[in-house]
Scaffold this active site. Structure first.
Site, short mmCIF file in Angstrom:
data_model
loop_
_atom_site.label_atom_id
_atom_site.label_comp_id
_atom_site.label_asym_id
_atom_site.label_seq_id
_atom_site.Cartn_x
_atom_site.Cartn_y
_atom_site.Cartn_z
N ASN A 216 46.28 -2.95 -5.15
CA ASN A 216 46.72 -4.34 -4.97
C ASN A 216 45.58 -5.29 -5.32
O ASN A 216 44.51 -4.85 -5.74
CB ASN A 216 47.21 -4.55 -3.53
CG ASN A 216 46.11 -4.25 -2.53
OD1 ASN A 216 45.08 -4.90 -2.50
ND2 ASN A 216 46.31 -3.19 -1.74
N ASP A 285 50.62 1.12 1.65
CA ASP A 285 51.51 1.70 2.65
C ASP A 285 51.97 3.10 2.24
O ASP A 285 52.33 3.91 3.08
CB ASP A 285 52.73 0.80 2.86
CG ASP A 285 52.37 -0.44 3.67
OD1 ASP A 285 51.55 -0.30 4.61
OD2 ASP A 285 52.87 -1.54 3.36
N PRO A 312 49.05 6.83 6.60
CA PRO A 312 48.88 6.53 8.03
C PRO A 312 48.64 5.03 8.21
O PRO A 312 48.05 4.39 7.33
CB PRO A 312 47.63 7.33 8.41
CG PRO A 312 46.95 7.66 7.13
CD PRO A 312 48.00 7.67 6.06
N PHE A 331 45.20 -8.23 10.32
CA PHE A 331 45.61 -9.33 9.45
C PHE A 331 47.07 -9.08 9.10
O PHE A 331 47.50 -7.92 9.06
CB PHE A 331 44.78 -9.36 8.16
CG PHE A 331 43.52 -10.18 8.26
CD1 PHE A 331 42.45 -9.74 9.01
CD2 PHE A 331 43.41 -11.39 7.58
CE1 PHE A 331 41.28 -10.50 9.10
CE2 PHE A 331 42.26 -12.16 7.65
CZ PHE A 331 41.19 -11.70 8.42
N LYS A 349 52.19 -2.96 16.24
CA LYS A 349 50.96 -2.17 16.05
C LYS A 349 50.10 -2.20 17.31
O LYS A 349 49.00 -1.66 17.33
CB LYS A 349 50.17 -2.70 14.85
CG LYS A 349 50.91 -2.53 13.51
CD LYS A 349 50.13 -3.09 12.33
CE LYS A 349 50.94 -3.13 11.06
NZ LYS A 349 50.38 -2.32 9.97
O1 PMT Z 1 40.27 -9.15 -0.10
P1 PMT Z 1 40.56 -10.59 -0.44
O2 PMT Z 1 40.81 -10.79 -1.91
O3 PMT Z 1 39.49 -11.51 0.11
O4 PMT Z 1 41.93 -11.01 0.29
C1 PMT Z 1 41.99 -11.04 1.67
C2 PMT Z 1 43.33 -10.48 2.19
C3 PMT Z 1 44.47 -11.37 1.74
C4 PMT Z 1 43.54 -9.05 1.67
C5 PMT Z 1 43.20 -10.44 3.76
O5 PMT Z 1 42.94 -11.73 4.25
C6 PMT Z 1 44.45 -9.90 4.42
O6 PMT Z 1 45.42 -10.59 4.67
N1 PMT Z 1 44.41 -8.57 4.72
C7 PMT Z 1 45.59 -7.79 5.19
C8 PMT Z 1 46.37 -7.34 4.01
C9 PMT Z 1 47.53 -6.46 4.37
O7 PMT Z 1 47.64 -5.38 3.86
O8 PMT Z 1 48.34 -6.93 5.29
P2 PMT Z 1 49.64 -6.13 5.86
O9 PMT Z 1 50.44 -7.22 6.46
O10 PMT Z 1 50.26 -5.27 4.86
O11 PMT Z 1 49.02 -5.20 6.98
C10 PMT Z 1 48.96 -5.58 8.35
C11 PMT Z 1 47.72 -4.98 9.00
O12 PMT Z 1 47.85 -3.56 9.03
C12 PMT Z 1 46.42 -5.28 8.31
O13 PMT Z 1 45.45 -5.46 9.30
C13 PMT Z 1 46.16 -4.00 7.49
O14 PMT Z 1 44.77 -3.79 7.32
C14 PMT Z 1 46.75 -2.95 8.40
N2 PMT Z 1 47.27 -1.75 7.73
C15 PMT Z 1 48.32 -1.82 6.86
C16 PMT Z 1 48.83 -0.66 6.29
C17 PMT Z 1 48.24 0.58 6.65
N3 PMT Z 1 48.69 1.71 6.13
N4 PMT Z 1 47.21 0.62 7.50
C18 PMT Z 1 46.72 -0.51 8.05
O15 PMT Z 1 45.76 -0.46 8.84
#
Ligand code: PMT
Length: 410
Positions: A216, A285, A312, A331, A349
């Site tokens: 991504n 994911d 995971p 985030f 979560k």
């Molecule tokens: O890296 P940059 O270019 O500076 O951009 C920053 C950002 C936009 C990536 C950052 O600010 C941000 O939003 N990060 C989270 C991105 C994300 O994958 O969000 P999500 O909504 O899909 O995931 C939710 C949370 O679960 C996140 O804390 C993620 O780290 C976590 N996660 C998701 C999937 C997974 N398999 N394991 C996880 O731990």
């Protein structure tokens, strides 16, 4: 009106930009929240707003010159600098920002900045191209390193007709940033010294075959900014970084990983040795059910179907730790229904806090220098406006520490 700024002595520096017309409103908003406001108006600022207007709204004489004996007799520049406990420059033009970054003192405003121990805030305001200019960006980065709080700028249509980042934040946004700072201040004696924090950053890559992968647009900048700010504040920082070209911030222990499974392993180990965990990485994911051992060859078929399996959920595993569970902050990168989806992730979560990150705006989020988030925790939420990731990281950490101390009852 709630007296959120009662007993605050705020010195407002107004420099010469079209946004100076908003300064009178800013003075009024600060005053009605209980602050005593004094104003320094630069020579160029006087082309946009008069001392009389600012005197009328602040109820105090306006200072305009370093070399005015009568003003110096009333309240000399050193006295003025010492009087303030908060010093805001709004609008802060590219020229004033450059002078401050150099530590110049060639007028009343810049002299007072050098002579003050007040908390310093700037609200940049300029043409979008001037704001993008590498010299301006370097100057803002310097001010950030010198502990100035940077508010904005906002994006939108500009007085010159251009569209982009560079508009001064609205007075109410500036006031909100000051209020947040003041609200957090009673806890500012709580320090990051001795606190261990693990942060994930950047993307993960899921291999398809030896030469291809799924990933991504995460650059790692937000997570690296958090790591840099935490290390500057004295925390013991472990940064688990997906593939990125960024350099390791000073004082940070870095663990490089490629895939979500590798990040999962590294994160679980680091989390159990940390008081706080922040999952900023954009983790894939799904990964391939099977990674091809050799490069996949193009076939005559019109379609290629890849079978993928779930990765995971790293942050959910950290939050589910039964022993040595850190205070866990996630985030949520969303393009729509930001707050609802973020709240759902906070709860599903089992996180302690989440940073709702609107990634539909190309001026912020993925691979941008700027970002804005709404912090959400079980008892409340707080919007942190768009700003440089380095400045936003400081604000996020301040609120993370506050909530961590409350939950851990430290
Ligand atoms: O890296 P940059 O270019 O500076 O951009 C920053 C950002 C936009 C990536 C950052 O600010 C941000 O939003 N990060 C989270 C991105 C994300 O994958 O969000 P999500 O909504 O899909 O995931 C939710 C949370 O679960 C996140 O804390 C993620 O780290 C976590 N996660 C998701 C999937 C997974 N398999 N394991 C996880 O731990």
């Amino acid at each position: 009106m709630q007296q959120t700024l009662a007993n605050k002595r705020i010195l407002l520096g107004v420099s010469g930009g079209i946004a100076a017309y908003k300064s009178a409103d800013l003075v009024r908003r600060l005053s009605e929240r209980g602050a005593e406001v004094r104003v320094i108006l630069t020579d160029s600022g006087q082309h946009f707003i008069t001392p009389l207007t600012l005197q009328a709204v602040s109820g105090n004489p306006v200072s305009t010159s370093l070399l005015d004996p009568s003003a110096e007799a009333a309240m000399g520049h050193i006295e003025l600098a010492k009087w303030a406990n908060i010093f805001i420059i709004a609008p802060a033009t590219a020229n004033v920002i450059a002078k401050l970054a150099q530590g110049m003192a060639d007028d009343l405003l810049t002299t007072c900045v050098l002579a003050t121990t007040a908390e310093l805030f700037i609200a940049p305001a300029m043409n979008q191209q001037m704001y993008k200019n590498i010299a301006t960006q370097k100057n803002i980065a310097t001010l950030n390193e010198h502990n100035f709080h940077i508010i904005g700028p906002a994006a939108g249509e500009q007085a010159c007709g251009d569209v982009g980042l560079g508009r001064m934040e609205e007075p109410l946004q500036i006031v909100a940033a000051i209020e947040q700072f003041v609200a957090a201040k009673p806890d500012s004696h709580l320090s990051w010294q001795g606190i261990s924090i693990a942060i994930t950053a950047g993307p993960t890559r899921e291999a398809i075959d030896p030469v291809r992968y799924i990933s991504n647009h995460s650059s790692g900048k937000m997570g690296f900014a958090l790591a840099a700010a935490a290390a500057q504040l004295g925390a013991d920082v472990t940064l688990i970084a997906g593939p990125t070209l960024l350099t390791t911030p000073a004082g940070v222990k870095r663990i490089d990983v490629i895939s979500a499974e590798q990040m999962h392993q590294a994160a679980l180990t680091a989390a159990q040795n940390s008081a706080i965990f922040i999952g900023c990485a954009a983790v894939a994911d799904y990964r391939m059910a099977e990674v091809a051992a050799e490069k996949l060859k193009k076939t005559s078929d019109a379609e290629l179907i890849l079978k993928m399996v779930k990765n995971p959920d790293i942050i959910a595993s950290v939050a589910a730790l039964s022993q040595h569970r850190p205070f866990t902050v996630g985030f949520a990168a969303e393009t729509h229904n930001l707050i609802d989806y973020a709240k759902a992730k906070l709860s599903s979560k089992k996180l302690d806090m989440i940073c709702a990150n609107d990634v539909s705006d190309p001026n912020q989020g993925f691979n941008s220098e700027h970002n804005a988030v709404t912090l959400i925790w079980p008892q409340g939420q707080l919007a942190l406006p768009a700003q440089a990731k380095s400045a936003l990281a400081q604000q996020i950490l301040q609120h993370v520490l506050q909530q961590f101390q409350l939950v851990a009852k430290i």
